[in-house]
Design an enzyme around this catalytic site. Structure first.
Site, PDB file in Angstrom:
ATOM      1  N   SER A  16       9.325  -2.284 -20.201  1.00 38.08           N
ATOM      2  CA  SER A  16       9.143  -1.313 -19.080  1.00 38.08           C
ATOM      3  C   SER A  16       7.735  -1.519 -18.221  1.00 38.08           C
ATOM      4  O   SER A  16       7.734  -1.670 -17.051  1.00 38.08           O
ATOM      5  CB  SER A  16       9.349  -0.039 -19.316  1.00 38.08           C
ATOM      6  N   TRP A  17       6.617  -1.576 -18.963  1.00 38.55           N
ATOM      7  CA  TRP A  17       5.208  -1.671 -18.475  1.00 38.55           C
ATOM      8  C   TRP A  17       4.976  -3.023 -18.007  1.00 38.55           C
ATOM      9  O   TRP A  17       4.572  -3.067 -17.016  1.00 38.55           O
ATOM     10  CB  TRP A  17       4.393  -1.314 -19.692  1.00 38.55           C
ATOM     11  N   ARG A  37      10.114 -12.267 -25.102  1.00 39.15           N
ATOM     12  CA  ARG A  37      10.415 -12.872 -26.011  1.00 39.15           C
ATOM     13  C   ARG A  37      11.915 -13.107 -26.284  1.00 39.15           C
ATOM     14  O   ARG A  37      12.486 -13.877 -27.095  1.00 39.15           O
ATOM     15  CB  ARG A  37       9.908 -12.141 -27.435  1.00 39.15           C
ATOM     16  N   LYS A 183      -5.003   8.768 -26.418  1.00 30.31           N
ATOM     17  CA  LYS A 183      -4.234   9.726 -25.794  1.00 30.31           C
ATOM     18  C   LYS A 183      -2.486   9.591 -26.065  1.00 30.31           C
ATOM     19  O   LYS A 183      -2.127  10.522 -26.094  1.00 30.31           O
ATOM     20  CB  LYS A 183      -4.432   9.513 -24.151  1.00 30.31           C
ATOM     21  N   GLU A 273       3.510   3.516 -28.855  1.00 29.55           N
ATOM     22  CA  GLU A 273       2.180   3.196 -29.285  1.00 29.55           C
ATOM     23  C   GLU A 273       1.362   4.329 -30.300  1.00 29.55           C
ATOM     24  O   GLU A 273       0.658   3.747 -31.012  1.00 29.55           O
ATOM     25  CB  GLU A 273       1.200   2.583 -28.154  1.00 29.55           C
TER      26      GLU A 273
END
Length: 323
Positions: A16-17, A37, A183, A273
């Site tokens: 998505s990013w 990938r 964060k 993450e």
């Protein structure tokens, strides 16, 4: 009007990013190559001009080519943090790199440190801010920070800058990277708070004390406190800790509602993450003598040492102190 400067860009990471950044760069008139990938997924993106697994409903512009083409003015790394070391091996020795991955390696290394270990001659920038991928792809206005030590941020800024994506530059690479990584840990905790049914007071207190820990750890690592008061600190923290678009918030929310970590991650279907970063951040803080009880509580919940409710109780029952 913003200056028009067409660049040739390679984006490594078709989640998505990475896809959102490729879409943004192509809309700005740049020539973009998107690599991932999974060859089947890349072929589908090339054929349908969509990445419906990660960005449903978003058209991928014609300016985005699919495949590995590193003959570019600069390369964006937008893979999960645990894949950055491997992907960095694909770079040329003196590549101009924009690291958009937000995390820490298990040993606590920042992504710029990882890239420079693999390619010592790389010219490195880091990008971070309140940048939820779907909102960027939809053209929702936001801002970001690109940081570098040697002025490279100014070289790539114009390729990203547009009416819906305002770009600031900084030379505090450490602060910008740590804000983007830490964060995510706090966003998991904010999601846990909401999942448990607590109110905005609870989450506000959690975020405020978490921000204090971000600043303290950052200063111990030679970052500037004011960086954490900006886009890559409090800006990104707020966006990630309150939005249902945030993977880390959603993992925390599911944990607060009683799901297991494995089930929460499986439901999202993407990397959160903050999960691996929590352990790395706590270890980093311990090595530098920084007290981070908020991050420790999140990490202990993720490691199944305590329940989400016990994590909140542990914070509330700490010895009284001055702020």
């Amino acid at each position: 009007m913003y200056p028009i400067r067409v660049s040739k860009c390679a984006v490594l990471g078709a989640g998505s990013w990475g896809t959102a950044l490729a879409v943004l760069l192509a809309r700005n008139g740049n020539e973009v190559s998107l690599w991932g990938r999974d060859d089947a997924e890349l072929a589908d993106i090339a054929d349908r001009k969509r990445n419906d697994r990660y960005l449903p409903g978003i058209d991928v512009p014609e300016g985005v080519g699919v495949g590995e083409d590193l003959d570019a003015d600069f390369t964006v790394i937008a893979v999960p943090s645990d894949a950055v070391r491997e992907v960095a091996n694909r770079l040329s020795e003196d590549a101009l790199v924009v690291i958009a991955a937000k995390g820490l390696e298990m040993g606590g290394k920042r992504m710029s440190e990882v890239v420079r270990e693999v390619k010592p001659g790389a010219r490195v920038c880091v990008l971070s801010g309140p940048n939820l991928a779907m909102e960027i792809a939809r053209g929702v206005p936001t801002a970001t920070v690109i940081a570098s030590d040697d002025g490279y941020a100014q070289q790539v800024r114009d390729a990203f800058m547009c009416r819906t994506f305002r770009v600031y530059t900084s030379n505090d690479v450490i602060g910008v990277e740590l804000g983007g990584a830490l964060k995510n840990v706090l966003a998991i905790g904010a999601g846990v708070s909401d999942g448990l049914g607590f109110g905005d007071n609870t989450k506000g207190a959690f975020i405020a004390r978490g921000l204090h820990e971000m600043c303290a750890l950052g200063e111990a690592l030679d970052a500037r406190r004011e960086t954490f008061m900006g886009l890559s600190g409090v800006g990104d923290l707020f966006a990630t800790a309150v939005s249902r678009l945030s993977r880390n918030y959603r993992v925390g929310f599911a944990l607060g509602q009683g799901s297991s970590l494995d089930a929460a991650i499986a439901e999202i279907g993407q990397v959160a993450e903050g999960v691996p970063t929590a352990s790395a951040a706590v270890g980093l803080a311990e090595r530098h003598g920084v007290d981070v009880p908020v991050m420790q509580s999140v990490n202990r919940v993720l490691c199944r040492e305590i329940t989400p409710l016990e994590g909140v109780s542990m914070l509330m029952e700490r010895t009284a102190r001055t702020e």
